[in-house]
Design a protein around this motif. Structure first.
Motif, PDB file in Angstrom:
ATOM      1  N   GLU A 111     -38.922 145.690 112.014  1.00 17.77           N
ATOM      2  CA  GLU A 111     -38.832 147.012 112.631  1.00 17.77           C
ATOM      3  C   GLU A 111     -39.213 148.219 111.804  1.00 17.77           C
ATOM      4  N   LEU A 112     -39.051 148.261 110.642  1.00 17.00           N
ATOM      5  CA  LEU A 112     -39.636 149.214 109.878  1.00 17.00           C
ATOM      6  C   LEU A 112     -41.065 149.499 110.066  1.00 17.00           C
ATOM      7  N   LEU A 113     -41.809 148.110 109.897  1.00 15.50           N
ATOM      8  CA  LEU A 113     -43.220 148.463 109.780  1.00 15.50           C
ATOM      9  C   LEU A 113     -43.670 148.835 111.343  1.00 15.50           C
ATOM     10  N   GLY A 114     -42.971 148.094 112.310  1.00 12.17           N
ATOM     11  CA  GLY A 114     -43.507 148.461 113.476  1.00 12.17           C
ATOM     12  C   GLY A 114     -43.220 149.752 113.918  1.00 12.17           C
ATOM     13  N   THR A 115     -42.171 150.878 113.290  1.00  6.98           N
ATOM     14  CA  THR A 115     -42.023 151.834 113.391  1.00  6.98           C
ATOM     15  C   THR A 115     -43.251 152.716 112.948  1.00  6.98           C
ATOM     16  N   GLY A 116     -43.687 152.377 111.927  1.00  2.07           N
ATOM     17  CA  GLY A 116     -44.909 153.044 111.161  1.00  2.07           C
ATOM     18  C   GLY A 116     -46.153 152.802 112.175  1.00  2.07           C
ATOM     19  N   PHE A 117     -46.262 151.633 112.653  1.00  2.00           N
ATOM     20  CA  PHE A 117     -47.431 151.056 113.498  1.00  2.00           C
ATOM     21  C   PHE A 117     -47.369 152.095 114.695  1.00  2.00           C
ATOM     22  N   LEU A 118     -46.126 152.290 115.363  1.00  2.00           N
ATOM     23  CA  LEU A 118     -46.006 152.867 116.613  1.00  2.00           C
ATOM     24  C   LEU A 118     -45.777 154.412 116.589  1.00  2.00           C
ATOM     25  N   ARG A 119     -45.333 154.994 115.464  1.00  2.48           N
ATOM     26  CA  ARG A 119     -44.957 156.430 115.319  1.00  2.48           C
ATOM     27  C   ARG A 119     -45.457 156.990 114.071  1.00  2.48           C
ATOM     28  N   LEU A 134     -37.799 153.850 119.304  1.00  4.05           N
ATOM     29  CA  LEU A 134     -39.353 153.266 118.680  1.00  4.05           C
ATOM     30  C   LEU A 134     -40.453 153.570 119.796  1.00  4.05           C
ATOM     31  N   LYS A 135     -39.890 153.816 120.844  1.00  2.00           N
ATOM     32  CA  LYS A 135     -40.983 153.892 121.920  1.00  2.00           C
ATOM     33  C   LYS A 135     -42.133 154.917 121.784  1.00  2.00           C
ATOM     34  N   HIS A 173     -42.619 139.506 117.582  1.00  2.00           N
ATOM     35  CA  HIS A 173     -42.360 141.114 116.971  1.00  2.00           C
ATOM     36  C   HIS A 173     -43.814 141.808 117.124  1.00  2.00           C
ATOM     37  N   ILE A 174     -44.984 141.116 116.570  1.00  3.60           N
ATOM     38  CA  ILE A 174     -46.284 141.897 116.564  1.00  3.60           C
ATOM     39  C   ILE A 174     -46.766 141.799 118.059  1.00  3.60           C
TER      40      ILE A 174
END
Length: 1602
Positions: free
Chosen positions: A273-281, A294-295, A334-335
């Motif tokens: 989720e941490l990595l996803g946050t960086g990817f998205l925001r 996170l959207k 996740h990805i």
């Protein structure tokens, strides 16, 4: 320099040297001291320790350069670790004092930096010995970082890394303070400082628990900020930090967590989720609260997204392959969620969506493709397939046949498109990599891979339909047996659902993709498939106008099918050429008047359909010209030309049509332009020269269009620049492991990356090297790219007066525009002009008079001073090519003088870099400007510029230009070698390591100098020795540079030195250096050291070394691993498997094809040199690789349900030698196992030349008893058979072929080796069951023809070898040949419809050839025994039992063949007649049978020829023997005894003699004509006997020997 080789510094010699020589002398002494100290006795060191310490510490004050200060620090640390450590505190205090100094002058900076470096190495080496002094030291260093400039911050971060490394957990009190300092440096404006801070934090996290627990969120945010505005090196370093910290957080032991306060366990979901946050925001602030946060609300910069993508890969790679197997489902979920509708902001524009999709695909490819074995990959493919089915359920209701007429457009359906594109691309890549080992996956009905992929072909998104089509293509390439069934299935659905727009486009994409796969499948597809597809295409085109709702789709689909059909090549296309040319003729109006009428009566929609159809037709013709050059005769060209004038006329009217009907025509018009430009660039310019003016006008309009704001120099200019010059622009334009995602950052922020939906016609093209899928650019960029290429072609052929007009117009266009648009226009025009000069130079054309040169020069000079460095590179290249085409020495000298003058006066970086490169480029293309005066001037100016330490860019470009001049000047440069080498070494010793690009240019200069000196470097004169020492010193400096590309240059230089002066290169240290880079764990999982160019340099060097000294290299590698440092733990145990095993392991993990080829060549050289001496080692290595496939059991692929008595024995053979011990190689890929099998064949071949003992077991055993170290191949026969068996029974068809080839080699080499314990028997006899078991699967009905053909060859070799004397044993293999003969007798109707007819021809002829070989051997044995019997009767009446066995064996073999001889003789005669027909002169081609021959079809005649040429000789020999034995009388049960008059033909095979025509047929005429040429043909010496026996036979048949 020999005076520098002492324990203490030779101060007397040192003081006599000049300033520069002193620096070189000191560095050489320090290098020597580093090697000497560890091997000097402790007593000797202590005796001289005080003096040595004084000398070293005094050097700190002498402003040492970066490499020197590093060596000073290392030597001090070694000195105190060996000698007394008491005085180390004085050195530490002195260093701290130097750092605290208030002197901020530039001259004092090197001293401060030396003190910082020294502290780092002292603490790294001595660690806790230094007690509590580290708190003061760290405090002092951290205080200094606040006021330090970038060099200082860089060195301090690296020094803190060393301090942390040495102190370990003891440094805990300072962890927080170091963390705070490194935080600020991680977002420093200097990229080198960011990299150093990332390394420091990476070391810190090993002991600082808070980094992966309480402060994990802030570490992640910090890394995201560091990615913003970063370069490639920073993204590599920071992604490694972030991925490692998260992996540590996920895997930290619970015991450790409970033992410390405030430590919480981070779950896998939280980490992702941490990595996803960086990817998205990105780097914006965030809270790790609910998923809704996170959207995302803003667009994320591409460099952050790419950096986070790399961090994902590091995270998974650090956790390892086994972890990935267990957690793949969670990771995939996740990805994929990152590109789902859950986060619409991430995919709100096409540009963002394409970027995100590439990132997701990269994560999947780098982890699943790089970390998992074949079994785990199949499991991952099943998981991916389940994801496809889940997404498919959303649209299941509306996808029924009854609803296909209605357009599907729900949000739920379109939301899945990006996820589906990612999973389809990965599924395709997985199956493609698995090859035929993926067969069980596709046969698994519970998974339904094919059904899943085909089900989404009807998805409403064109991106998904194209991705599904590409996935089918990957499946087809991997498993060629699926091509025909998939084509049938897709064509059937296309015909049934041609009223659905989605079905028409989706299934046409699929058919086109499958046709594109055929050229990668050697066995091809049935010829009739082309006819069916052509008919479907014509039907679609003819019915396009019947339903306006799907007119565009049917038109596109029709032409797409025609275009993809062209990729099948001339042999197929020639049968459909008239139909294709008719379609081409009908698609354009016949006259300009018709075109005008068309323009006036159309509307927007009809023009969309029209442009789509014409663009498709142009693309089909372009594909025809590209793939079917052999059919492009003058006649065909004349038939292609009539529509071209109308096509060009339409091009000129497009702007007015666009204006009339609005923006709906913008994309179709661009596509039409693109297609026409591509076709014209391929056709001979003379065929459309009357339209040059009109085309040029359109091209100029495209370059200068007011609405063209998409300036993308990175796709236009690199092909026009020299590849060496692109090195100036850093790693961004070079090949790296991350290029698939990194290249997105090269395009402008408003430009989408390449993707299939930009050009559906690319679905049948091959992906570029290194890409898993084609990536066509957006239409606006593609049309400019095509226009640039066409301009180069046309402008080379226009009149000189017209050139002047066009150039003036282009210059005016640049002047009339301003700002960003001017840069775009200039970029387009310079690209076009560069393309023209490149084309003109290649065809040796002339530019024209002075009037044309002037505007050309103005254009190039303007670009030479552009702010865009890539444009400056292209301009320098163009300037040199301009001089090349003008070919006037005065003009060239004038160009050089302009650059001289500019460089003397200009002070700006842009002018200096551009004009310095221009000088180098002029030399590269003209081999020198013609005089030593110019050379001296060039070198003098570049010397000056290269020492401009105020601008690293100027230094970089000047040094690169100097390297070009050194390379080009040849012998003229010898007078400058010594000063240039001094300059290079001086700069290497003084330029800060942060300026890596300067060091890279220095490396290129050093490489060029070594090449210039060449073999002279072997000399023993003092001057040569000094030059050689300087070269070695320069290499040593670069080897120690932290930049991977500089290290690559160092290795390249050492490789050159080893080639020219091998005695003077320390092989041990060079091999150690190569091994350390190559075998580092991080390389094996594609992490930090994974600079592709560095790995390539290492392998290139190794490949050269092993050609000369393979044994020594291998020994040095093993010694290195034994002696290496404790923290170096390669994944492969070299002590057990050697360097060879390590290379095999690397081959299995490496994804770069060029590097894999280098590894194979290196191993092949090692095998050639040492395999015979290290026989057991190499055979064990190959056996370990072949036996390590735990993914599949060989038993499963062997059919053991045979009727023979020995079947159970075969089963025992399969399972009796199962080896359950752990292997050094875990689940190697099929390609690695194929290579291992090939190595076994090479080993046998080398042993053949090494002595008789390798194939004589008695002699081998005798010599082995005398010397146990001796080793012989015959003693390893059991292993050879086992390896061949394992390979021959694998799931991979390629490995089966290799295994059968190995078995064939073994049979041929060992067939005659006697078994000493059982006289009259041979050693191979005991392996009958193994051979039978290995061969049987190859005769299964589903086996590909090439495998069966190879197995037939092995069968005949086995039977003919005489190994088996018992008839019952012989029947087991003989039965396999009978089964294949039955298949041949079934005729053409029973042939497999999976492959091309020529594949059946190959298999049939292989069967007939195998039978021929068996029959020939049987007859020869009978004759030999008959002769032997006569001699025996004459001499004695002996009735020896062995003789009776031999006689019965020969008679039995002949009896076995005799049973089928009637059938065989007819088939042999038919094959010989086919061969006779195929070898007739071309003038008789029209008389050949229309339906083909007995075993070939008329359509596949060219593909069949090689198979006949490979088989005819043995078949003819066997036929001749048979005819001789029958007295040329054929006994037919129905007709009695008849004379042989003519062979069976395709028309008479099923007729009796009474129904045959009494008169000569056309075929008789052919064979009689062929007979007339008999005397002219070359006769084979080995078939002289066959010729004599066939003399009468040939009179009837008219067959000749070739």
């Amino acid at each position: 320099m020999e005076l520098a080789h002492s324990l203490l510094l030779n101060e007397e010699a040192y003081n006599q040297l000049g300033e520069f020589q002193k620096a070189e002398f000191i560095f050489e002494w320090l290098r020597f001291l580093e090697k000497l100290l560890p091997v000097t006795s402790r007593a000797d060191v202590r005796e001289k320790q005080k003096k040595l310490a004084e000398q070293l510490t005094s050097l700190l004050n002498s402003s040492p350069g970066p490499p020197t200060r590093k060596l000073i620090a290392k030597n001090l640390a070694i000195l105190y670790s060996i000698g007394d450590a008491f005085s180390v505190y004085q050195t530490v205090d002195k260093c701290n004092e130097l750092i605290r100094s208030k002197d901020d002058s530039p001259s004092y900076l090197p001293t401060k930096l030396a003190a910082v470096v020294c502290l780092g190495y002292l603490y790294k080496k001595l660690g806790r010995i230094l007690g509590n002094s580290f708190t003061d030291t760290v405090g002092n260093v951290l205080k200094a970082v606040k006021s330090a400039e970038s060099q200082g911050r860089y060195e301090i971060m690296l020094s803190l890394q060393n301090i942390l490394n040495g102190l370990g957990a003891a440094a805990t009190p300072c962890h927080r303070d170091i963390y705070k300092a490194a935080r600020s440096c991680l977002t420093d404006r200097s990229m080198a400082v960011r990299c150093a801070a990332a390394k420091c934090l990476l070391e810190l996290q090993k002991e600082a628990v808070f980094m992966w627990s309480t402060d994990l969120d802030s570490v992640a945010t910090l890394c995201f900020k560091s990615f913003d505005g970063s370069n490639y090196d920073v993204r590599i370093a920071v992604s490694k930090l972030l991925g490692t910290v998260l992996a540590r957080a996920v895997t930290c032991k619970q015991a450790t967590a409970s033992a410390r306060q405030n430590v919480r366990k981070i779950s896998l979901d939280e980490a992702m989720e941490l990595l996803g946050t960086g990817f998205l925001r990105g780097s914006s602030g965030f809270l790790r609260a609910s998923g809704d946060i996170l959207k995302g609300i803003s667009s994320v910069s591409r460099d952050i997204r790419v950096g986070v993508t790399q961090a994902y890969v590091v995270f998974v790679s650090t956790l390892g392959g086994q972890w990935l197997e267990r957690n793949f489902s969670s990771l995939l979920s996740h990805i994929l969620d990152l590109v789902s509708q859950s986060h619409p902001k991430a995919i709100q524009t096409q540009m963002d969506a394409i970027c995100c999709r590439r990132c997701i695909s990269f994560i999947l490819r780098a982890t699943v493709g790089g970390l998992l074995g074949e079994k785990a990959q199949i499991a991952a493919a099943k998981e991916i397939c389940q994801a496809i089915w889940k997404l498919k359920k959303v649209v299941d209701v509306v996808m029924s046949d009854g609803n296909l007429e209605t357009r599907i457009g729900t949000t739920d359906v379109t939301a899945s498109q990006h996820v589906l594109v990612c999973v389809l691309h990965e599924l395709g890549s997985l199956v493609h990599g698995l090859g035929t080992t993926a067969a069980p996956l596709l046969q698994d009905s519970s998974t339904g891979v094919l059904d899943a992929v085909i089900s989404v072909i009807l998805h409403p998104s064109i991106s998904v339909r194209l991705a599904a089509a590409w996935c089918l293509r990957c499946i087809a390439v991997a498993l060629p047996s699926y091509v025909s069934p998939l084509l049938d299935r897709c064509i059937e659905r296309l015909s049934a659902l041609k009223s659905s727009p989605e079905a028409v486009t989706g299934y046409s994409f699929a058919v086109a993709a499958l046709l594109g796969a055929v050229k990668h499948c050697p066995l091809g597809i049935p010829h009739g498939k082309g006819k069916v597809i052509m008919t479907v295409a014509e039907d679609l085109l003819c019915s396009a106008s019947q339903n306006s709702r799907i007119s565009i789709q049917r038109t596109q689909a029709g032409w797409l099918l025609v275009a993809s059909l062209m990729t099948l090549g001339p042999a197929v296309v020639q049968h459909y050429l008239p139909r294709m040319l008719l379609l081409w003729k009908c698609v354009f109006p016949l006259s300009p008047k018709d075109l005008e009428t068309e323009r006036s009566r159309g509307d927007s929609f009809t023009w969309q359909v029209t442009l789509e159809g014409r663009a498709g037709a142009l693309c089909a013709i372009k594909t025809f010209v590209s793939y079917c050059g052999g059919l492009l005769t003058d006649e065909v060209i004349q038939r292609l030309l009539p529509p071209l004038p109308c096509a060009v006329d339409l091009l000129t009217r497009l702007p007015s049509i666009h204006k009339m009907y609005g923006n709906a025509l913008k994309t179709p018009a661009m596509t039409y332009r693109h297609r026409l430009y591509e076709l014209l660039a391929l056709l001979p310019p003379k065929t459309y020269e009357e339209r040059f003016c009109a085309i040029l006008k359109e091209l100029v309009a495209d370059f200068t269009a007011t609405d063209n704001q998409m300036a993308a120099s990175t796709f236009l200019l690199p092909p026009l620049c020299h590849q060496d010059d692109l090195l100036l622009l850093g790693p961004s334009l070079q090949e790296t492991d991350h290029r698939f995602i990194e290249e997105q950052l090269l395009l402008g922020s408003n430009i989408a990356g390449g993707s299939l939906e930009h050009d559906p016609y690319s679905i049948y093209e091959k992906a570029a090297e290194g890409d898993s899928v084609p990536k066509p650019l957006p239409p606006a960029l593609s049309v400019i790219s095509a226009a640039v290429r066409l301009f180069g072609v046309i402008f080379s052929h226009v009149a000189e007066s017209q050139r002047l007009q066009v150039l003036d117009k282009l210059l005016a266009s640049i002047k009339q525009t301003k700002g960003a648009r001017q840069q775009t226009v200039q970029l387009n025009i310079v690209s076009a002009f560069s393309s023209f000069l490149k084309h003109l130079a290649s065809c040796k054309g002339s530019l024209g008079p002075e009037e044309v040169r002037r505007p050309a020069l103005t254009l190039v000079m303007g670009a030479l001073e552009s702010n865009n460095p890539l444009l400056r590179c292209a301009a320098a290249e163009s300037l040199a090519r301009l001089a090349q085409v003008v070919a006037d020495s005065a003009f060239t000298a004038g160009l050089a003088q302009v650059s001289f003058d500019k460089l003397k006066s200009a002070r700006d970086v842009v002018s200096r870099t551009g004009h310095s490169l221009a000088l180098g480029s002029l030399y590269r293309y003209l081999g020198g400007i013609g005089s030593t005066q110019h050379l001296n001037a060039c070198v003098g100016i570049l010397y000056t510029l290269s020492q401009d330490n105020t601008s690293p860019d100027v230094q970089t470009w000047a040094l690169h230009s100097l390297s070009l001049i050194i390379d080009s000047a040849g012998p003229l440069y010898h007078v400058h070698v010594e000063p240039t080498l001094s300059l290079v070494v001086m700069l290497l010793l003084t330029v800060p390591p942060a300026y890596a690009e300067v060091h890279q240019s220095l490396g290129r200069c050093l490489n060029a100098l070594i090449t210039t000196l060449g073999p002279e470097l072997q000399g023993s004169k003092t001057a040569v020795s000094a030059l050689r020492t300087s070269c070695l010193l320069g290499c040593a400096v670069m080897q120690d540079n932290p930049d991977c590309l500089v290290q690559a240059q160092a290795i390249s230089c050492l490789q050159q030195l080893h080639m020219f002066a091998p005695r003077h290169v320390n092989l041990s240290s060079l091999v150690s250096c190569l091994c350390e880079i190559l075998l580092d764990n991080s390389v094996l999982v594609n992490l930090c050291s994974s600079y592709l160019l560095l790995r390539r340099a290492v392998l290139a060097c190794l490949r050269q070394l092993v050609q000369r000294e393979a044994a020594e290299v291998s020994e040095h590698a093993v010694t290195f691993v034994k002696d290496c440092r404790e923290d170096f733990t390669p994944e492969i145990n070299i002590r057990e498997v050697g360097l060879e095993g390590a290379l095999l392991s690397l081959l299995d993990k490496e994804l770069d094809q060029r590097l894999c080829q280098d590894i194979k060549e290196t191993l092949s050289h090692m095998l050639t040199s040492v395999a015979v001496e290290k026989l057991s080692f190499w055979l064990k290595l190959c056996k370990d690789v072949l036996a390590a496939s735990a993914d599949f059991t060989s038993v499963a692929s062997v059919d053991t349900t045979q009727e023979e008595e020995g079947a159970k024995e075969d089963d025992d053979v399969l399972t009796s030698e199962s080896d359950e011990r752990s292997h050094p190689f875990t689940n190697p890929k099929w390609s690695t196992r194929v290579f291992a099998a090939e190595c076994v064949c090479k080993i046998i071949s080398h042993c053949e030349n090494a002595g008789r003992a390798h194939f004589d077991i008695t002699l081998a055993q005798e010599r082995k008893q005398r010397d146990s170290r001796d080793d012989f191949l015959v003693l390893h026969l059991a292993d050879l058979i086992r390896m061949a068996f394992m390979a021959a029974t694998d799931h991979s068809d390629q490995l089966r072929l290799s295994g059968l080839q190995t078995l064939l080699v073994v049979v041929r080499r060992f067939a005659s080796v006697p078994e000493p314990e059982f006289p009259g028997h041979v050693i191979l006899e005991q392996y009958q069951a193994n051979v039978g078991a290995a061969l049987r699967p190859a005769f299964a009905p589903e086996t590909p023809p090439d495998v069966t053909a190879k197995a037939c060859q092995v069968c005949s070799a086995w039977i003919a070898s005489g190994v088996v004397s018992d008839l019952n044993d012989l029947r087991r293999v003989h039965q396999l040949l009978i089964s294949s003969l039955t298949k041949v007798q079934a005729g053409k109707e029973a042939q497999s419809q999976l492959y091309n007819e020529s594949a059946s021809t190959m298999e049939i002829l292989a069967v007939l050839k195998a039978w021929a070989e068996v029959y020939i051997v049987a007859v020869e044995r009978e004759k030999n025994q008959s002769d032997a019997h006569k001699q025996t009767v004459t001499i004695t009446n002996s009735t020896d039992e062995s003789y009776r066995d031999l006689t019965s064996s020969a008679d039995g073999l002949l009896d076995l063949v005799q049973a089928d001889l009637g059938t065989l003789s007819k088939l042999w005669l038919a094959a010989l007649q086919d061969f006779a027909l195929l070898t007739l002169p071309s003038e008789y081609a029209s008389q050949l049978p229309v339906e083909g021959g007995a075993f070939y079809t008329a359509e596949t005649i060219e593909n069949a020829r090689p198979h006949y040429h490979n088989s005819w000789a043995l078949i003819l020999y066997a036929t001749a023997l048979w005819l001789t034995s029958t007295g040329f009388l054929v006994v037919d049960p129905d007709e009695g005894v008849t004379n042989l008059s003519r062979p069976v033909t395709p028309t008479t095979m099923c007729q009796d003699s009474s129904s045959r025509a009494a008169v000569k047929s056309p075929e008789d005429e052919l064979v009689w004509n062929f007979s007339a040429r008999l005397d002219q043909m070359q006769q084979w010496k080995t078939l002289l006997l066959a010729y004599m026996l066939c003399k009468h036979f040939l009179m009837f048949l008219g067959l000749g020997l070739k």
